[in-house]
Design a protein around this motif. Structure first.
Motif, PDB file in Angstrom:
ATOM      1  N   TYR A  50      -3.353   8.711   1.252  1.00  9.24           N
ATOM      2  CA  TYR A  50      -4.108   7.713   1.887  1.00  9.24           C
ATOM      3  C   TYR A  50      -3.427   6.357   2.094  1.00  9.24           C
ATOM      4  CZ  TYR A  50      -7.902   5.199   4.336  1.00  9.24           C
ATOM      5  OH  TYR A  50      -8.785   4.702   5.238  1.00  9.24           O
ATOM      6  N   LEU A  51      -3.103   5.858   0.994  1.00  8.94           N
ATOM      7  CA  LEU A  51      -2.422   4.760   1.089  1.00  8.94           C
ATOM      8  C   LEU A  51      -1.000   4.615   1.601  1.00  8.94           C
ATOM      9  CD1 LEU A  51      -3.425   3.513  -2.332  1.00  8.94           C
ATOM     10  CD2 LEU A  51      -3.958   2.504  -0.461  1.00  8.94           C
ATOM     11  N   ARG A  52      -0.191   5.870   1.651  1.00 12.72           N
ATOM     12  CA  ARG A  52       1.161   6.094   2.228  1.00 12.72           C
ATOM     13  C   ARG A  52       1.061   6.431   3.377  1.00 12.72           C
ATOM     14  NH1 ARG A  52       3.976  11.046   0.623  1.00 12.72           N
ATOM     15  NH2 ARG A  52       2.282  12.368  -0.485  1.00 12.72           N
ATOM     16  N   GLU A  53       0.130   6.942   3.869  1.00 14.21           N
ATOM     17  CA  GLU A  53       0.348   7.810   5.146  1.00 14.21           C
ATOM     18  C   GLU A  53      -0.644   7.057   6.501  1.00 14.21           C
ATOM     19  OE1 GLU A  53       1.370   9.679   8.163  1.00 14.21           O
ATOM     20  OE2 GLU A  53       2.113  10.496   5.946  1.00 14.21           O
ATOM     21  N   THR A  54       0.009   6.482   7.234  1.00 14.15           N
ATOM     22  CA  THR A  54      -0.696   5.556   8.323  1.00 14.15           C
ATOM     23  C   THR A  54      -1.824   6.435   9.384  1.00 14.15           C
ATOM     24  OG1 THR A  54       1.325   5.444   9.688  1.00 14.15           O
ATOM     25  CG2 THR A  54       0.994   3.756   8.181  1.00 14.15           C
ATOM     26  N   ARG A  55      -1.168   7.573   9.579  1.00 16.68           N
ATOM     27  CA  ARG A  55      -1.947   8.578  10.532  1.00 16.68           C
ATOM     28  C   ARG A  55      -3.265   9.099   9.643  1.00 16.68           C
ATOM     29  NH1 ARG A  55       2.412  13.123  11.036  1.00 16.68           N
ATOM     30  NH2 ARG A  55       2.876  12.655   8.895  1.00 16.68           N
ATOM     31  N   LEU A  56      -3.118   9.216   8.558  1.00 13.23           N
ATOM     32  CA  LEU A  56      -4.300   9.547   7.820  1.00 13.23           C
ATOM     33  C   LEU A  56      -5.473   8.549   7.829  1.00 13.23           C
ATOM     34  CD1 LEU A  56      -5.863  11.754   6.195  1.00 13.23           C
ATOM     35  CD2 LEU A  56      -4.872  11.045   4.103  1.00 13.23           C
ATOM     36  N   ARG A  57      -4.989   7.048   7.655  1.00 11.65           N
ATOM     37  CA  ARG A  57      -5.878   5.794   7.782  1.00 11.65           C
ATOM     38  C   ARG A  57      -6.466   5.761   8.806  1.00 11.65           C
ATOM     39  NH1 ARG A  57      -1.800   3.788   4.191  1.00 11.65           N
ATOM     40  NH2 ARG A  57      -0.785   2.759   5.931  1.00 11.65           N
ATOM     41  N   ALA A  58      -5.298   6.171  10.212  1.00  9.05           N
ATOM     42  CA  ALA A  58      -5.944   5.818  11.379  1.00  9.05           C
ATOM     43  C   ALA A  58      -7.211   7.154  11.731  1.00  9.05           C
ATOM     44  CB  ALA A  58      -4.752   6.250  12.438  1.00  9.05           C
ATOM     45  N   LEU A  59      -6.888   8.193  11.071  1.00  7.34           N
ATOM     46  CA  LEU A  59      -7.917   9.304  11.201  1.00  7.34           C
ATOM     47  C   LEU A  59      -9.374   9.054  10.580  1.00  7.34           C
ATOM     48  CD1 LEU A  59      -5.655  12.657  11.215  1.00  7.34           C
ATOM     49  CD2 LEU A  59      -7.158  11.781  13.233  1.00  7.34           C
TER      50      LEU A  59
ATOM     51  N   SER B 168       3.048  16.493   4.073  1.00  9.30           N
ATOM     52  CA  SER B 168       2.224  15.778   2.751  1.00  9.30           C
ATOM     53  C   SER B 168       0.849  16.296   3.333  1.00  9.30           C
ATOM     54  CB  SER B 168       2.355  14.636   2.757  1.00  9.30           C
ATOM     55  OG  SER B 168       1.875  13.706   3.877  1.00  9.30           O
ATOM     56  N   VAL B 169       0.362  16.357   4.286  1.00 10.12           N
ATOM     57  CA  VAL B 169      -1.190  16.418   4.368  1.00 10.12           C
ATOM     58  C   VAL B 169      -1.327  18.049   4.137  1.00 10.12           C
ATOM     59  CG1 VAL B 169      -3.020  16.650   6.297  1.00 10.12           C
ATOM     60  CG2 VAL B 169      -1.264  14.581   5.976  1.00 10.12           C
ATOM     61  N   LEU B 170      -0.583  18.753   4.559  1.00 10.03           N
ATOM     62  CA  LEU B 170      -0.877  20.313   4.266  1.00 10.03           C
ATOM     63  C   LEU B 170      -0.638  20.320   2.612  1.00 10.03           C
ATOM     64  CD1 LEU B 170      -1.045  23.248   4.990  1.00 10.03           C
ATOM     65  CD2 LEU B 170       1.540  23.384   5.071  1.00 10.03           C
ATOM     66  N   GLY B 171       0.280  19.911   1.955  1.00 16.72           N
ATOM     67  CA  GLY B 171       0.366  19.795   0.595  1.00 16.72           C
ATOM     68  C   GLY B 171      -0.981  19.458   0.012  1.00 16.72           C
ATOM     69  N   ALA B 172      -1.529  18.420   0.540  1.00 15.34           N
ATOM     70  CA  ALA B 172      -2.805  17.535  -0.173  1.00 15.34           C
ATOM     71  C   ALA B 172      -3.700  18.690   0.016  1.00 15.34           C
ATOM     72  CB  ALA B 172      -2.934  16.306   0.537  1.00 15.34           C
ATOM     73  N   ILE B 173      -3.923  19.615   0.977  1.00 13.17           N
ATOM     74  CA  ILE B 173      -5.008  20.615   1.269  1.00 13.17           C
ATOM     75  C   ILE B 173      -4.647  21.779   0.404  1.00 13.17           C
ATOM     76  CG2 ILE B 173      -5.833  22.190   2.812  1.00 13.17           C
ATOM     77  CD1 ILE B 173      -5.442  20.086   5.179  1.00 13.17           C
ATOM     78  N   LEU B 174      -3.271  22.222   0.169  1.00 15.56           N
ATOM     79  CA  LEU B 174      -3.087  23.111  -0.752  1.00 15.56           C
ATOM     80  C   LEU B 174      -3.430  22.797  -2.057  1.00 15.56           C
ATOM     81  CD1 LEU B 174       0.312  24.375   0.871  1.00 15.56           C
ATOM     82  CD2 LEU B 174      -2.082  25.496   0.948  1.00 15.56           C
TER      83      LEU B 174
ATOM     84  N   SER C 267       0.762  -1.285  -0.139  1.00 15.65           N
ATOM     85  CA  SER C 267      -0.086  -0.059  -0.002  1.00 15.65           C
ATOM     86  C   SER C 267       0.833   1.141   0.100  1.00 15.65           C
ATOM     87  CB  SER C 267      -1.027   0.168   1.232  1.00 15.65           C
ATOM     88  OG  SER C 267      -0.382   0.178   2.461  1.00 15.65           O
ATOM     89  N   VAL C 268       1.935   1.267   0.754  1.00 12.49           N
ATOM     90  CA  VAL C 268       2.897   2.289   0.818  1.00 12.49           C
ATOM     91  C   VAL C 268       3.397   2.659  -0.680  1.00 12.49           C
ATOM     92  CG1 VAL C 268       5.035   3.386   1.914  1.00 12.49           C
ATOM     93  CG2 VAL C 268       3.383   2.166   3.124  1.00 12.49           C
ATOM     94  N   TRP C 269       4.155   1.564  -1.271  1.00 14.30           N
ATOM     95  CA  TRP C 269       4.368   1.779  -2.652  1.00 14.30           C
ATOM     96  C   TRP C 269       3.316   2.128  -3.650  1.00 14.30           C
ATOM     97  CZ3 TRP C 269       9.136   2.840  -3.809  1.00 14.30           C
ATOM     98  CH2 TRP C 269      10.150   2.252  -2.857  1.00 14.30           C
ATOM     99  N   VAL C 270       2.261   1.635  -3.569  1.00 11.88           N
ATOM    100  CA  VAL C 270       0.972   2.049  -4.664  1.00 11.88           C
ATOM    101  C   VAL C 270       0.963   3.454  -4.301  1.00 11.88           C
ATOM    102  CG1 VAL C 270      -1.374   1.584  -5.145  1.00 11.88           C
ATOM    103  CG2 VAL C 270       0.397  -0.626  -4.780  1.00 11.88           C
ATOM    104  N   GLY C 271       0.649   3.999  -3.160  1.00 10.12           N
ATOM    105  CA  GLY C 271       0.654   5.016  -2.521  1.00 10.12           C
ATOM    106  C   GLY C 271       1.545   6.112  -3.279  1.00 10.12           C
ATOM    107  N   ARG C 272       2.920   5.772  -2.942  1.00  8.65           N
ATOM    108  CA  ARG C 272       3.988   6.654  -3.705  1.00  8.65           C
ATOM    109  C   ARG C 272       3.816   6.817  -5.225  1.00  8.65           C
ATOM    110  NH1 ARG C 272       8.660   3.919  -0.069  1.00  8.65           N
ATOM    111  NH2 ARG C 272       8.313   5.209   1.931  1.00  8.65           N
TER     112      ARG C 272
END
Length: 137
Positions: A123-132, A83-89, A19-24
């Motif tokens: 979502y696929l590469r960030e575990t904190r986002l998946r937890a939220l 990366s989360v801030l970047g996704a929002i921007l 999932s991390v590699w697919v996310g990347r």
């Protein structure tokens, strides 16, 4: 239903695997598209300037600023810590692109799909986002 505590999110183990590699890979698609778009704007080629001024209605002087904004948002998205801030921007930037294309009656699928890919890849590469925001089965 279990509540996710901030402690659980902060100490989520890094997830390694497919999932991390697919996310990347998915995250690389919008980044490459934005870098290509920014390089076209920075090139100041006459056909690019004409498209942005006549078709999309932007002043020619805005191309440089838009290109820098694209590159800055993409760079913030690429850095794992921001990366989360970047996704929002990037969502805001690509939302503006969608609005521009809708305003002139053009096809707006590309910026819409890029915005979706930004979040799917993150979502696929960030575990904190998946937890939220866990997916329900």
């Amino acid at each position: 239903m279990t509540a996710v505590t901030s402690d659980a999110v902060a100490h989520a183990p890094p997830r390694r695997g497919w999932s991390v590699w697919v996310g990347r890979v998915i995250s690389a698609i919008p980044v490459l598209a934005l870098v290509l778009s920014a390089s076209m704007k920075l090139s100041q080629r006459p056909e690019v300037v004409a498209m942005f001024t006549t078709k999309l209605g932007y002043p020619a002087g805005a191309l440089f600023g838009l290109a820098l904004l694209e590159l800055a948002c993409a760079a913030i998205y690429v850095v794992p810590r921001t990366s989360v801030l970047g996704a929002i921007l990037l969502t805001g930037y690509l939302g503006g692109a969608v609005a521009t294309h809708v305003r002139v009656g053009d096809v707006f699928v590309v910026p819409l799909v890029l915005g979706i890919l930004v979040w799917v890849g993150l979502y696929l590469r960030e575990t904190r986002l998946r937890a939220l925001a866990p997916l329900r089965t």
